[in-house]
Design an enzyme around this catalytic site. Structure first.
Site, PDB file in Angstrom:
ATOM      1  N   SER A 181       0.966  -1.206   0.039  1.00  0.00           N
ATOM      2  CA  SER A 181      -0.111  -0.012  -0.117  1.00  0.00           C
ATOM      3  C   SER A 181       0.746   1.228   0.135  1.00  0.00           C
ATOM      4  O   SER A 181       2.122   1.345   0.634  1.00  0.00           O
ATOM      5  CB  SER A 181      -0.833  -0.128   1.185  1.00  0.00           C
ATOM      6  OG  SER A 181      -1.657   1.330   1.490  1.00  0.00           O
ATOM      7  N   TYR A 194      -2.586  -0.847  10.458  1.00  0.00           N
ATOM      8  CA  TYR A 194      -2.710  -1.148   9.221  1.00  0.00           C
ATOM      9  C   TYR A 194      -1.331  -0.476   8.723  1.00  0.00           C
ATOM     10  O   TYR A 194      -0.508  -1.186   7.892  1.00  0.00           O
ATOM     11  CB  TYR A 194      -3.720  -0.733   8.396  1.00  0.00           C
ATOM     12  CG  TYR A 194      -3.688  -0.924   7.027  1.00  0.00           C
ATOM     13  CD1 TYR A 194      -3.837  -2.198   6.515  1.00  0.00           C
ATOM     14  CD2 TYR A 194      -3.639  -0.190   6.149  1.00  0.00           C
ATOM     15  CE1 TYR A 194      -3.562  -2.503   4.825  1.00  0.00           C
ATOM     16  CE2 TYR A 194      -3.470  -0.006   4.751  1.00  0.00           C
ATOM     17  CZ  TYR A 194      -3.516  -1.214   4.265  1.00  0.00           C
ATOM     18  OH  TYR A 194      -3.360  -1.348   2.800  1.00  0.00           O
TER      19      TYR A 194
END
Length: 312
Positions: A181, A194
């Protein structure tokens, strides 16, 4: 017409035609190279059941890779394998092999690792596209959820990479490709654990790149805003907070087709780092070290805009 002007006038279209021809040849050569970069190579897709994993599997299988499909459902893996075989020419492709793999179950990972190496006895390309996403205020996250996120996004990919490194080092070739990501480089609120897991795995592979270069092993990372389950051209509605703009690509994120094409391209040119994001997130990444206070102010403004939505 004056002869002094004739040559320059004729030269311009000639240069345009020549440039277009060279670009066409360059594109054709890249296309041929991309089809050969995985042919007969052993390629593992860590999450073949995701939208991106399915698209990568389809493209790589078509190009003649010896695929190892991994996922947490044997039935879905079998269905994917059947779909790939049915849609391909058996004279130029290989039947995919399948291994049950769940990074959320680290205790069974050594057994899965043994099965992976038993498939072909070696590994040429490892595509790490597994990911677990979670959005919540930090104070509401349990330690169990923190551990689960780290297992899926850090410990799992790292363990798998370490498992295949010995065979790559002994053969002095191989390619590790992490699809990560953009939050491995840029953080937004309500994704604390995360983002931490994505920063950790990004740092690991950035360090590993230098360690294994002498063995002929390439390490690449592709950072995306997010992988959309929608096909190219489909639209969706997004919130308009300040920091939500830093987390999106176009209106639909990066499509699996776009990401899969970039995967093949990166395997071909062995580029070390790729950032698939629009201008605003890229600018934020580069600007943060120089203007941290401005960056944090934008993040805080985004929290105020979205706090009501999250806490409802």
């Amino acid at each position: 017409m004056d002869s002094t002007w004739t040559s320059p006038v004729l030269l311009v279209p000639c240069m345009v035609v020549l440039t277009a021809g060279m670009f066409y040849v360059y594109t054709l050569v890249l296309s041929l190279l991309s089809t050969r970069c995985v042919r007969n190579k052993v390629v593992l897709v860590s999450d073949a059941l995701s939208a991106l994993g399915r698209e990568c599997s389809r493209v790589l299988h078509k190009e003649g890779a010896r695929l190892i499909l991994c996922g947490n459902s044997w039935e879905k893996l079998q269905q994917l394998s059947d779909d790939l075989v049915d849609a391909s020419d058996p004279s130029v492709t290989f039947p995919p092999k399948m291994v049950l793999l769940d990074f959320g179950d680290m205790e069974n990972l050594p057994e899965a690792m043994d099965q992976i190496l038993e498939c072909y006895g070696c590994m040429d390309v490892l595509i790490l596209n597994s990911s677990m996403k979670f959005k919540a205020p930090a104070r509401t996250l349990s330690l169990e959820m923190d551990k689960l996120l780290m297992d899926n996004n850090y410990f799992g990919p790292v363990t798998l990479a370490k498992g295949v490194l010995p065979t790559m080092m002994s053969r002095r070739c191989g390619h590790l490709l992490l699809i990560n990501s953009i939050q491995g480089k840029l953080t937004v609120p309500f994704r604390t654990s995360y983002a931490a897991s994505k920063h950790a795995v990004q740092a690991f592979f950035d360090c590993l790149r230098a360690e294994v270069e002498e063995f002929g092993i390439s390490v690449s990372t592709i950072n995306v805003t997010f992988i959309s389950g929608r096909a190219c051209g489909q639209q969706t509605t997004l919130s308009k907070s300040l920091w939500s703009l830093l987390y999106t690509k176009k209106q639909q994120g990066v499509s699996p087709q776009e990401a899969a094409r970039e995967v093949v391209k990166t395997l071909t040119n062995k580029r070390k780092e790729v950032l698939m994001a629009p201008s605003l997130p890229k600018a934020a990444i580069y600007a943060r070290p120089f203007f941290p206070n401005a960056f944090f102010a934008v993040m805080s403004a985004g929290v105020k805009d979205d706090a009501v939505k999250i806490y409802k």
